[in-house]
Design a protein around this motif. Sequence first.
Motif, PDB file in Angstrom:
ATOM      1  N   GLU A   1      49.182  39.634  41.499  1.00  0.00           N
ATOM      2  CA  GLU A   1      49.488  38.350  40.885  1.00  0.00           C
ATOM      3  C   GLU A   1      48.628  38.170  39.629  1.00  0.00           C
ATOM      4  O   GLU A   1      47.417  38.385  39.661  1.00  0.00           O
ATOM      5  CB  GLU A   1      49.209  37.225  41.892  1.00  0.00           C
ATOM      6  CG  GLU A   1      49.890  35.932  41.513  1.00  0.00           C
ATOM      7  CD  GLU A   1      49.632  34.833  42.529  1.00  0.00           C
ATOM      8  OE1 GLU A   1      49.475  35.138  43.728  1.00  0.00           O
ATOM      9  OE2 GLU A   1      49.570  33.660  42.093  1.00  0.00           O
ATOM     10  N   GLY A   2      49.268  37.834  38.538  1.00  0.00           N
ATOM     11  CA  GLY A   2      48.549  37.653  37.288  1.00  0.00           C
ATOM     12  C   GLY A   2      48.495  38.911  36.439  1.00  0.00           C
ATOM     13  O   GLY A   2      48.154  38.860  35.257  1.00  0.00           O
TER      14      GLY A   2
ATOM     15  N   THR B   1      42.429  37.067  30.775  1.00  0.00           N
ATOM     16  CA  THR B   1      43.430  36.467  31.662  1.00  0.00           C
ATOM     17  C   THR B   1      42.968  36.401  33.112  1.00  0.00           C
ATOM     18  O   THR B   1      43.352  35.511  33.852  1.00  0.00           O
ATOM     19  CB  THR B   1      44.734  37.295  31.599  1.00  0.00           C
ATOM     20  OG1 THR B   1      45.004  37.592  30.231  1.00  0.00           O
ATOM     21  CG2 THR B   1      45.905  36.550  32.199  1.00  0.00           C
ATOM     22  N   LEU B   2      42.150  37.358  33.522  1.00  0.00           N
ATOM     23  CA  LEU B   2      41.727  37.426  34.919  1.00  0.00           C
ATOM     24  C   LEU B   2      40.289  36.937  35.041  1.00  0.00           C
ATOM     25  O   LEU B   2      39.406  37.426  34.350  1.00  0.00           O
ATOM     26  CB  LEU B   2      41.797  38.864  35.434  1.00  0.00           C
ATOM     27  CG  LEU B   2      43.180  39.498  35.557  1.00  0.00           C
ATOM     28  CD1 LEU B   2      43.068  40.869  36.187  1.00  0.00           C
ATOM     29  CD2 LEU B   2      44.121  38.624  36.376  1.00  0.00           C
TER      30      LEU B   2
ATOM     31  N   LEU C   1      41.712  39.312  43.664  1.00  0.00           N
ATOM     32  CA  LEU C   1      43.015  39.955  43.485  1.00  0.00           C
ATOM     33  C   LEU C   1      43.425  40.744  44.727  1.00  0.00           C
ATOM     34  O   LEU C   1      42.587  41.261  45.469  1.00  0.00           O
ATOM     35  CB  LEU C   1      42.975  40.915  42.284  1.00  0.00           C
ATOM     36  CG  LEU C   1      42.620  40.294  40.934  1.00  0.00           C
ATOM     37  CD1 LEU C   1      42.623  41.379  39.861  1.00  0.00           C
ATOM     38  CD2 LEU C   1      43.592  39.179  40.569  1.00  0.00           C
TER      39      LEU C   1
END
Lengths: 260, 222
Positions: free
Chosen positions: B210-211, B139-140, B146
């Motif tokens: 975020e995320g 996902t990242l 970040l």
Amino acid sequence: MRHARIIFDGRELDVDIDSADRITTTSGELLNVTLDSDQITWLPPVKEPGTIFALGLNYADHATELAFEPPKEPLVFIKHANTLTGHKQISYRPDSIEFQHYECELVAVIGKRGKNIKREDALDYIAGYTVCNDFAIRDYLENYYRPNLRVKSRDSLLPMGPWIIDTADVPDVMNLRLTTAVNGKITQDGSTKDMIFDVPFLVEYLSKIMTLNPGDMIATGTPHGVVDMQPGDIVVCSVENICSLETRIVSEQTYYGDKY
Amino acid sequence: MIANTLVKSKLVCVALNDKHQLTALQDTFKKDPYKKPPTQPVLYYKPRNTWNVDGAEIEWAKDFDGQDVASMVVGASLGIVIGQETCRVSVENALDFVGGYTLVADYSLPEKNYYRPDIKGKCLDGSAPVGPNIISRSTLENLDDLQVVIKVNGERKSLFALADMERSVAELISIISHIMTLQPGEVIAVGFAGDRVPVGKGDTVEASIEGVGTLTNTLGGA
């Protein structure tokens, strides 16, 4: 009664050891083997190890030897199960270091959950006692969270066992001879009576900070007389009336094998 | 103990991994008791009694006389969840051993110095919420992009860019895995803003990336 975890005859077993050294499984099977048999593989004696609290500078003489003032409150650091290994197992010496030493220590194993335990009630929370060898790599000391994880959290560098003896069977826990022998020669000879902060104090102290849980352990520190270890050395840490813990030192490469 | 099914067996935290903090402290770290700046990552554990969950109330700490402490602080970090046994891995391969990411908040007493392990300040029951859940590694994309944000009662109090970490996630995994073999489900909190955020009784704290998610907890004692 003493309690251990072993591998015997291909089975991983929780066993009790009575005063005649008879070994019985917790389901009541008497094992036809003696305590000194090579057929037994000794596992770390706490089945579900929790937080391991270890004490630094907790013997008056050891504090002097290391040129520190005796501490006014306990110096506590934390270790985890990756450091544990059993009796007659191997521990490794890291490559390219100058000074690795053993630390023979009495260990109190927590048997009951508690917070804010008073020292007069402390023994009610201790399931029993064992012995550990809390190896240190002095080269890796730095003055940040000293002793840091690089010194004290390495795989295999906390042998423990061979067994836990019930608290009730050790009425004089603060007056036991503690010795270490390297290759058969005694190099450390002290007594638990020289502990600065004793077991009831430590239970009270730690439980004021946090909840203690069954399977947590308190390794209570070591007296003076530490010497360097080399691959091939056999080190035996003993606490009178508790147990004797044997460890063989190997190189980092031997220990990690394919993962080296 | 509060069950936290997200953490298995070990939560390792990295202190002093904020470049700006290290710069600000460089003179202090040349003096006693430190004598010289750290040459290795400065690590500490939050042991199992500290593990907590998203949404939980964080107990206001007591001092040794049983009185409420005067002040508490919070820091927050990206949490690396180990995906497979990790033993002596290289920096190049380190991220392959990550199973996923989460958030770790570290509630503690204000830290006066870094010389001794801070058991009294850092081992408070329930002081390490982890969550709200684990997101998968894929996902990242770029961890350096970040930012860890801490809000107290809705107001932003801290912003920490992972690009400002002294050591990267991959470097930390490699170094730690040469000290100890890491197991699946163990968590590394890789870096906190140097300035921890003061909190008060009854405050609501949101730590977010975020995320990754938002980890929300309230302080007790109100």
